[in-house]
Motif scaffolding. Structure first.
Motif, PDB file in Angstrom:
ATOM      1  N   GLU A   2      32.530 -18.735 -25.729  1.00  0.00           N
ATOM      2  CA  GLU A   2      32.599 -20.194 -25.620  1.00  0.00           C
ATOM      3  C   GLU A   2      33.998 -20.705 -25.951  1.00  0.00           C
ATOM      4  O   GLU A   2      34.525 -21.606 -25.262  1.00  0.00           O
ATOM      5  N   ASP A   3      34.626 -20.126 -26.963  1.00  0.00           N
ATOM      6  CA  ASP A   3      35.984 -20.554 -27.307  1.00  0.00           C
ATOM      7  C   ASP A   3      36.968 -20.215 -26.209  1.00  0.00           C
ATOM      8  O   ASP A   3      37.904 -20.991 -25.925  1.00  0.00           O
ATOM      9  N   GLU A   4      36.776 -19.043 -25.603  1.00  0.00           N
ATOM     10  CA  GLU A   4      37.677 -18.673 -24.504  1.00  0.00           C
ATOM     11  C   GLU A   4      37.485 -19.603 -23.310  1.00  0.00           C
ATOM     12  O   GLU A   4      38.451 -20.015 -22.651  1.00  0.00           O
ATOM     13  N   ARG A   5      36.227 -19.958 -23.046  1.00  0.00           N
ATOM     14  CA  ARG A   5      35.950 -20.840 -21.918  1.00  0.00           C
ATOM     15  C   ARG A   5      36.504 -22.239 -22.156  1.00  0.00           C
ATOM     16  O   ARG A   5      37.061 -22.864 -21.248  1.00  0.00           O
ATOM     17  N   GLU A   6      36.361 -22.747 -23.374  1.00  0.00           N
ATOM     18  CA  GLU A   6      36.754 -24.124 -23.653  1.00  0.00           C
ATOM     19  C   GLU A   6      38.221 -24.250 -24.043  1.00  0.00           C
ATOM     20  O   GLU A   6      38.903 -25.198 -23.634  1.00  0.00           O
ATOM     21  N   ASN A   7      38.728 -23.301 -24.818  1.00  0.00           N
ATOM     22  CA  ASN A   7      40.066 -23.472 -25.401  1.00  0.00           C
ATOM     23  C   ASN A   7      41.043 -22.362 -25.034  1.00  0.00           C
ATOM     24  O   ASN A   7      42.220 -22.438 -25.420  1.00  0.00           O
ATOM     25  N   GLY A   8      40.554 -21.313 -24.373  1.00  0.00           N
ATOM     26  CA  GLY A   8      41.454 -20.198 -24.082  1.00  0.00           C
ATOM     27  C   GLY A   8      41.905 -19.507 -25.364  1.00  0.00           C
ATOM     28  O   GLY A   8      43.086 -19.146 -25.493  1.00  0.00           O
ATOM     29  N   ALA A   9      40.981 -19.309 -26.304  1.00  0.00           N
ATOM     30  CA  ALA A   9      41.337 -18.797 -27.628  1.00  0.00           C
ATOM     31  C   ALA A   9      41.872 -17.376 -27.584  1.00  0.00           C
ATOM     32  O   ALA A   9      42.670 -16.985 -28.445  1.00  0.00           O
ATOM     33  N   LEU A  10      41.494 -16.579 -26.572  1.00  0.00           N
ATOM     34  CA  LEU A  10      41.910 -15.178 -26.535  1.00  0.00           C
ATOM     35  C   LEU A  10      43.079 -14.931 -25.577  1.00  0.00           C
ATOM     36  O   LEU A  10      44.018 -14.194 -25.915  1.00  0.00           O
ATOM     37  N   THR A  11      43.022 -15.519 -24.414  1.00  0.00           N
ATOM     38  CA  THR A  11      44.080 -15.278 -23.420  1.00  0.00           C
ATOM     39  C   THR A  11      45.069 -16.435 -23.317  1.00  0.00           C
ATOM     40  O   THR A  11      46.119 -16.283 -22.688  1.00  0.00           O
ATOM     41  N   GLY A  12      44.708 -17.550 -23.918  1.00  0.00           N
ATOM     42  CA  GLY A  12      45.570 -18.725 -23.834  1.00  0.00           C
ATOM     43  C   GLY A  12      45.314 -19.542 -22.593  1.00  0.00           C
ATOM     44  O   GLY A  12      46.013 -20.536 -22.363  1.00  0.00           O
ATOM     45  N   THR A  13      44.321 -19.168 -21.787  1.00  0.00           N
ATOM     46  CA  THR A  13      44.015 -19.883 -20.548  1.00  0.00           C
ATOM     47  C   THR A  13      42.530 -20.215 -20.558  1.00  0.00           C
ATOM     48  O   THR A  13      41.691 -19.334 -20.771  1.00  0.00           O
ATOM     49  N   THR A  14      42.205 -21.479 -20.362  1.00  0.00           N
ATOM     50  CA  THR A  14      40.812 -21.891 -20.371  1.00  0.00           C
ATOM     51  C   THR A  14      40.138 -21.521 -19.061  1.00  0.00           C
ATOM     52  O   THR A  14      40.805 -21.215 -18.072  1.00  0.00           O
ATOM     53  N   GLY A  15      38.793 -21.532 -19.091  1.00  0.00           N
ATOM     54  CA  GLY A  15      38.021 -21.245 -17.895  1.00  0.00           C
ATOM     55  C   GLY A  15      37.190 -19.984 -18.069  1.00  0.00           C
ATOM     56  O   GLY A  15      37.317 -19.229 -19.037  1.00  0.00           O
ATOM     57  N   SER A  16      36.332 -19.773 -17.111  1.00  0.00           N
ATOM     58  CA  SER A  16      35.438 -18.618 -17.144  1.00  0.00           C
ATOM     59  C   SER A  16      36.040 -17.511 -16.298  1.00  0.00           C
ATOM     60  O   SER A  16      35.874 -17.472 -15.076  1.00  0.00           O
ATOM     61  N   GLY A  17      36.686 -16.610 -17.008  1.00  0.00           N
ATOM     62  CA  GLY A  17      37.293 -15.491 -16.316  1.00  0.00           C
ATOM     63  C   GLY A  17      36.646 -14.172 -16.723  1.00  0.00           C
ATOM     64  O   GLY A  17      35.509 -14.098 -17.192  1.00  0.00           O
ATOM     65  N   SER A  18      37.422 -13.088 -16.590  1.00  0.00           N
ATOM     66  CA  SER A  18      36.908 -11.750 -16.877  1.00  0.00           C
ATOM     67  C   SER A  18      36.540 -11.587 -18.349  1.00  0.00           C
ATOM     68  O   SER A  18      35.538 -10.949 -18.704  1.00  0.00           O
ATOM     69  N   VAL A  19      37.358 -12.170 -19.235  1.00  0.00           N
ATOM     70  CA  VAL A  19      37.108 -12.043 -20.663  1.00  0.00           C
ATOM     71  C   VAL A  19      35.815 -12.748 -21.044  1.00  0.00           C
ATOM     72  O   VAL A  19      34.973 -12.203 -21.798  1.00  0.00           O
ATOM     73  N   VAL A  20      35.634 -13.930 -20.515  1.00  0.00           N
ATOM     74  CA  VAL A  20      34.400 -14.665 -20.807  1.00  0.00           C
ATOM     75  C   VAL A  20      33.190 -13.911 -20.265  1.00  0.00           C
ATOM     76  O   VAL A  20      32.140 -13.821 -20.919  1.00  0.00           O
ATOM     77  N   GLN A  21      33.341 -13.354 -19.060  1.00  0.00           N
ATOM     78  CA  GLN A  21      32.245 -12.594 -18.479  1.00  0.00           C
ATOM     79  C   GLN A  21      31.872 -11.385 -19.349  1.00  0.00           C
ATOM     80  O   GLN A  21      30.698 -11.095 -19.586  1.00  0.00           O
ATOM     81  N   LEU A  22      32.917 -10.676 -19.850  1.00  0.00           N
ATOM     82  CA  LEU A  22      32.649  -9.496 -20.675  1.00  0.00           C
ATOM     83  C   LEU A  22      32.009  -9.879 -22.004  1.00  0.00           C
ATOM     84  O   LEU A  22      31.046  -9.248 -22.454  1.00  0.00           O
ATOM     85  N   LEU A  23      32.536 -10.917 -22.632  1.00  0.00           N
ATOM     86  CA  LEU A  23      31.966 -11.341 -23.912  1.00  0.00           C
ATOM     87  C   LEU A  23      30.515 -11.807 -23.746  1.00  0.00           C
ATOM     88  O   LEU A  23      29.656 -11.518 -24.583  1.00  0.00           O
ATOM     89  N   SER A  24      30.235 -12.518 -22.665  1.00  0.00           N
ATOM     90  CA  SER A  24      28.864 -12.974 -22.408  1.00  0.00           C
ATOM     91  C   SER A  24      27.936 -11.792 -22.154  1.00  0.00           C
ATOM     92  O   SER A  24      26.770 -11.789 -22.561  1.00  0.00           O
ATOM     93  N   GLN A  25      28.491 -10.772 -21.459  1.00  0.00           N
ATOM     94  CA  GLN A  25      27.685  -9.574 -21.204  1.00  0.00           C
ATOM     95  C   GLN A  25      27.297  -8.875 -22.506  1.00  0.00           C
ATOM     96  O   GLN A  25      26.141  -8.500 -22.713  1.00  0.00           O
TER      97      GLN A  25
END
Length: 435
Positions: A161-184
């Motif tokens: 959720e933080d990556e999707r809303e704030n880009g806490a891990l990659t610095g870029t917001t949105g639902s990308g590969s990192v969000v997909q992996l974390l959700s998985q």
């Protein structure tokens, strides 16, 4: 005075002779009755066959006990020699052992058989209670992993959720590969959490069912009435409870947790970085590598915890063995000492009467030995002496002459013996020193 005491003892022995026989008969009959009650619980077959077999056995026991103690009461008090009395004591000991073997334990079964069976059932309840508790603890052991699973799942979900809303891990917001992996990862852990929760409900249901069977078993142990039908119902409850314990052993979620934990690491499938720029894709790859390492560490922790749970000692297989009243009395003999004492006393109490008679007859003999010969001579001996006197009178020989002749004969016999010894010593050459 000694004569009067001896006569009183003899009169007492004669007076109690009938009472002794009556006491032996009553004790033998009582032993036979309790033997009948005890042996009846051991026999199988039709009621008629069991009845007659038990009657015949108990009658044989009564006759054997009465005959044995009658013989001992008749002969033991009159045995004087040490070796003979020792032999009689050995015979008595052997007879007592045989009486205990054929009667006393059956008497104890009749006196305390129901109580011994109830104790056997009560101890069985305790054993199965411990087994149910152990199976319940083993089944619930995997529940201790639930907080770790929930915490890890929430952490992955929060990072996604933080990556999707704030880009806490990659610095870029949105639902990308990192969000997909974390959700998985969060989804997999949530499924594992749901399985553990479902297992808890199943374990609780089985444990409640097991406690219900235990409550019924305790009721059967303490319920009034005959023990045989209660024991049959108890056996049925034991079978049902054994099935519950087995189900609890198979309900443990620990093997599933171990497989799920291994799948987190071995089945880790990282998506391809979908960043439009090379810099974003590189950052996504770095974050997914970090997630892979975190998932591997969490997988190792959960797998080790599952191994510790699986290493718990399983519930040992237990088999309930119904006992007869006689078998129960033998197994729990130490807990029914009063019943055993009463059962043995019925059979061996006549030994006390035998020893009393032996002591009395011994006292009579000792008192008679201290009496003058004129008071110790019996009527038969007196009649025999008078017959000898009349025979001597018909031959014209007086008593004094007969006594003097007897003394002279004894002296001649003694002299002839000495002469024979002297003659033998003279004819035997002596061995002197060598010349």
């Amino acid at each position: 005075m000694a004569l009067a005491a001896s006569h009183r003892l003899q009169d007492g022995v004669l007076a109690v002779e009938t009472m002794t026989r009556f006491a032996l008969a009553v004790l033998a009959l009582a032993s036979g009755v309790y033997t009948y009650l005890g042996v009846r619980s051991l026999l199988d077959g039709s009621p008629t066959a069991v009845f007659f077999a038990a009657i015949i056995y108990s009658a044989s026991v009564s006759v054997a006990i009465y005959a044995f103690w009658s013989y001992m009461a008749r002969f033991y008090p009159h045995v004087i020699g040490a070796s003979s009395r020792g032999a009689m004591m050995g015979v008595m000991a052997l007879g007592c052992a045989m009486i205990i073997a054929m009667s006393s334990w059956l008497n104890a079964a009749a006196l305390a058989g129901s109580a011994a069976l109830e104790q056997h059932l009560a101890e069985t309840v305790q054993d199965y209670t411990a087994d149910l508790d152990q199976a319940h603890q083993n089944a619930l052991a995997a529940q201790s992993l639930l907080p770790d699973i929930q915490r890890t799942s929430e952490r992955f979900s929060r990072l996604a959720e933080d990556e999707r809303e704030n880009g806490a891990l990659t610095g870029t917001t949105g639902s990308g590969s990192v969000v997909q992996l974390l959700s998985q990862m969060s989804s997999q852990l949530s499924e594992l959490e749901a399985g553990v929760l479902a297992s808890r409900e199943r374990v609780t249901t089985l444990f409640d069912e097991g406690r219900s069977h235990l409550a019924t078993m305790r009721t059967l142990v303490s319920a009034p009435g005959a023990i045989a039908p209660r024991s049959d119902d108890f056996s049925a409850e034991v079978v049902a409870l054994s099935g519950v314990i087995t189900s609890l052993e198979q309900t443990s979620i620990a093997p599933s947790v171990k497989r799920a934990a291994e799948d987190l690491s071995l089945g880790f499938i990282a998506p391809v970085a979908d960043g439009r720029g090379a810099d974003l894709a590189n950052r996504q790859d770095q974050v997914m590598q970090t997630i892979r390492a975190s998932v591997a560490a969490q997988s190792q922790v959960l797998s080790q915890a599952a191994d510790d749970i699986l290493a718990r000692e399983p519930v040992a297989e237990r088999r309930f063995v119904p006992l007869s009243s006689a078998e129960a009395v033998l197994r729990y003999a130490a807990d029914f000492i009063p019943a055993w004492a009463g059962a043995i006393s019925i059979d061996l109490l006549p030994a006390v009467l035998v020893f009393i008679l032996a002591v009395v007859h011994g006292a009579i003999r000792r008192q008679e030995e201290r009496l003058p010969f004129a008071q110790r001579i019996t009527a038969a001996e007196l009649l025999e002496a008078m017959e000898v006197q009349r025979a001597l009178g018909r031959q014209g020989i007086g008593i004094e002459e007969a006594l003097q002749a007897t003394e002279n004969e004894d002296e001649r016999t003694h002299t002839d013996s000495n002469i024979t010894s002297l003659d033998t010593s003279v004819k035997t050459p002596r061995k002197g020193p060598p010349a």
